[in-house]
Design a protein around this motif. Structure first.
Motif, PDB file in Angstrom:
ATOM      1  N   GLY A 224       0.813  -1.213   0.000  1.00 34.53           N
ATOM      2  CA  GLY A 224       0.000   0.000   0.000  1.00 34.53           C
ATOM      3  C   GLY A 224       0.840   1.253   0.000  1.00 34.53           C
ATOM      4  N   GLY A 225       2.161   1.079   0.173  1.00 31.63           N
ATOM      5  CA  GLY A 225       3.088   2.198   0.058  1.00 31.63           C
ATOM      6  C   GLY A 225       2.941   3.233   1.154  1.00 31.63           C
ATOM      7  N   VAL A 226       3.472   4.401   0.884  1.00 27.03           N
ATOM      8  CA  VAL A 226       3.435   5.494   1.858  1.00 27.03           C
ATOM      9  C   VAL A 226       1.999   5.885   2.165  1.00 27.03           C
ATOM     10  N   LEU A 227       1.156   5.941   1.149  1.00 31.04           N
ATOM     11  CA  LEU A 227      -0.230   6.362   1.364  1.00 31.04           C
ATOM     12  C   LEU A 227      -0.957   5.366   2.260  1.00 31.04           C
ATOM     13  N   GLY A 228      -0.747   4.078   2.030  1.00 32.51           N
ATOM     14  CA  GLY A 228      -1.366   3.077   2.889  1.00 32.51           C
ATOM     15  C   GLY A 228      -0.864   3.157   4.311  1.00 32.51           C
ATOM     16  N   ALA A 229       0.441   3.391   4.467  1.00 31.42           N
ATOM     17  CA  ALA A 229       1.020   3.480   5.813  1.00 31.42           C
ATOM     18  C   ALA A 229       0.515   4.713   6.555  1.00 31.42           C
ATOM     19  N   LEU A 230       0.325   5.820   5.849  1.00 30.93           N
ATOM     20  CA  LEU A 230      -0.236   7.023   6.471  1.00 30.93           C
ATOM     21  C   LEU A 230      -1.614   6.729   7.046  1.00 30.93           C
ATOM     22  N   TYR A 231      -2.447   6.074   6.229  1.00 31.81           N
ATOM     23  CA  TYR A 231      -3.802   5.751   6.680  1.00 31.81           C
ATOM     24  C   TYR A 231      -3.769   4.802   7.876  1.00 31.81           C
ATOM     25  N   GLU A 232      -2.928   3.770   7.798  1.00 27.14           N
ATOM     26  CA  GLU A 232      -2.866   2.782   8.878  1.00 27.14           C
ATOM     27  C   GLU A 232      -2.382   3.404  10.179  1.00 27.14           C
TER      28      GLU A 232
END
Length: 335
Positions: A224-232
């Motif tokens: 999920g990359g940076v965007l996925g990690a931000l959300y998580e």
């Protein structure tokens, strides 16, 4: 609901996984939840009072080359986001039914070299030839004992968000060196992409940042990359985030490779990139610690009490869920 390749959607994990965790135990102090990289168990006995066991598992399912190297690094990275150095590891290795003794030797020796370099002892596991497999599947579980730790859920409102290295590290290495995807790339870019494999580990920078004494939370940017990690990370902490795309470091090679295959670098798998939450005014101490650990970092946003907002292309986008990783779209293009 039809599922896609890759990590399960957050709503499916909440529905079927996080509440189905077997017997309850008072010793479990960090339970499974969205965005958390590891579990934590309180150790017993007089000598172990106040000590914790940090545990994390990860599979390697989509690669053949460097599978052993990947397997050691990914679970080691997850444990390191606690601020502690991984110490022990177990593995499950499932080999294709046509695998040879040489294949087993190559994979196990690669794991041995990688674990030795990270000062991790491999203490056991299971290996077999499995019917129906086209490539090896390697699952590792990393362990650390610790007096203290942070999780991805510890960010506080007003905290600065820092990111190490650049976005899309792992995806840059994979796409740039895979002959299925790199046909439009020049030899210089392909060679540069191969060197991104050297950036996968976050162990030194995570441990170094934590030792600065001002870190509230950490999370590594995998699927999920940076965007996925931000959300998580925001979801785990029960907060919002405001991040501007212009502040997220993206390397020249990553931009070139992503443009060539038409993928979004912010949604591209990025093992080797670490998110760090630190108190307002403490950014400099974290930046110094990460630099001393041989890496780089930048401040990319701030935690808020609102939604996860990404300023991008002259507008603001609300991130409502973790995106599907772009690497899976390449493996199975959407129709």
């Amino acid at each position: 609901m039809r599922l896609s390749l890759g990590k399960l959607p957050p709503e499916v994990m909440k529905r079927y996984l996080f509440e189905m965790t077997g017997a309850r135990s008072a010793k479990v102090v960090v339970e499974p939840s969205l965005g958390l990289d590891f579990g934590v168990v309180r150790l017993g006995g007089a000598r172990m009072k106040g000590r914790f066991l940090i545990v994390s598992s990860d599979p390697i399912t989509g690669v053949v080359e460097k599978a052993g190297w990947y397997a050691v690094n990914v679970s080691a990275n997850d444990v390191a986001t606690s601020g502690n150095r991984p110490e022990f590891m177990q593995s499950i290795i499932l080999m294709p039914e046509d695998a040879s003794e040489r294949d087993v030797r190559d994979l196990s020796s690669e794991m041995h070299r990688t674990a030795t370099g990270l000062e991790i002892a491999i203490v056991g596991g299971h290996t077999e030839l499995t019917p129906g497999l086209r490539r090896p599947i390697v699952v590792t579980t990393a362990f650390a004992t610790a007096d203290s730790y942070v999780t991805a859920a510890g960010a506080r409102e007003g905290d600065a968000l820092l990111m190490t290295k650049t976005a899309g590290v792992e995806g840059t290495a994979i796409i740039g060196t895979d002959t299925r995807f790199n046909r439009k790339l020049d030899k210089k870019t392909i060679a540069a992409a191969g060197r991104y494999f050297e950036r996968f580990s976050v162990v030194e920078e995570a441990v170094g940042a934590y030792q600065a004494g001002v870190v509230h939370a950490m999370h590594d940017c995998t699927e999920g990359g940076v965007l996925g990690a931000l959300y998580e990370m925001a979801t785990a902490s029960g907060l919002g985030l405001r991040v501007a795309e212009r502040d997220i470091p993206i390397s020249k090679e990553t931009r070139t490779i992503c443009a060539a295959v038409g993928v979004d670098p912010l949604k591209l798998i990025s093992s080797g990139t670490l998110l760090i939450a630190a108190g307002r005014g403490d950014e400099g101490r974290v930046l110094e610690a990460v630099t001393s650990a041989g890496s780089s970092a930048a401040v990319i946003g701030r935690f808020t009490g609102e939604r996860v907002v990404l300023a991008r292309g002259g507008s603001e986008q609300v991130v409502r869920t973790a995106p599907r990783d772009e690497i899976w779209r390449l493996h199975r293009p959407e129709r």
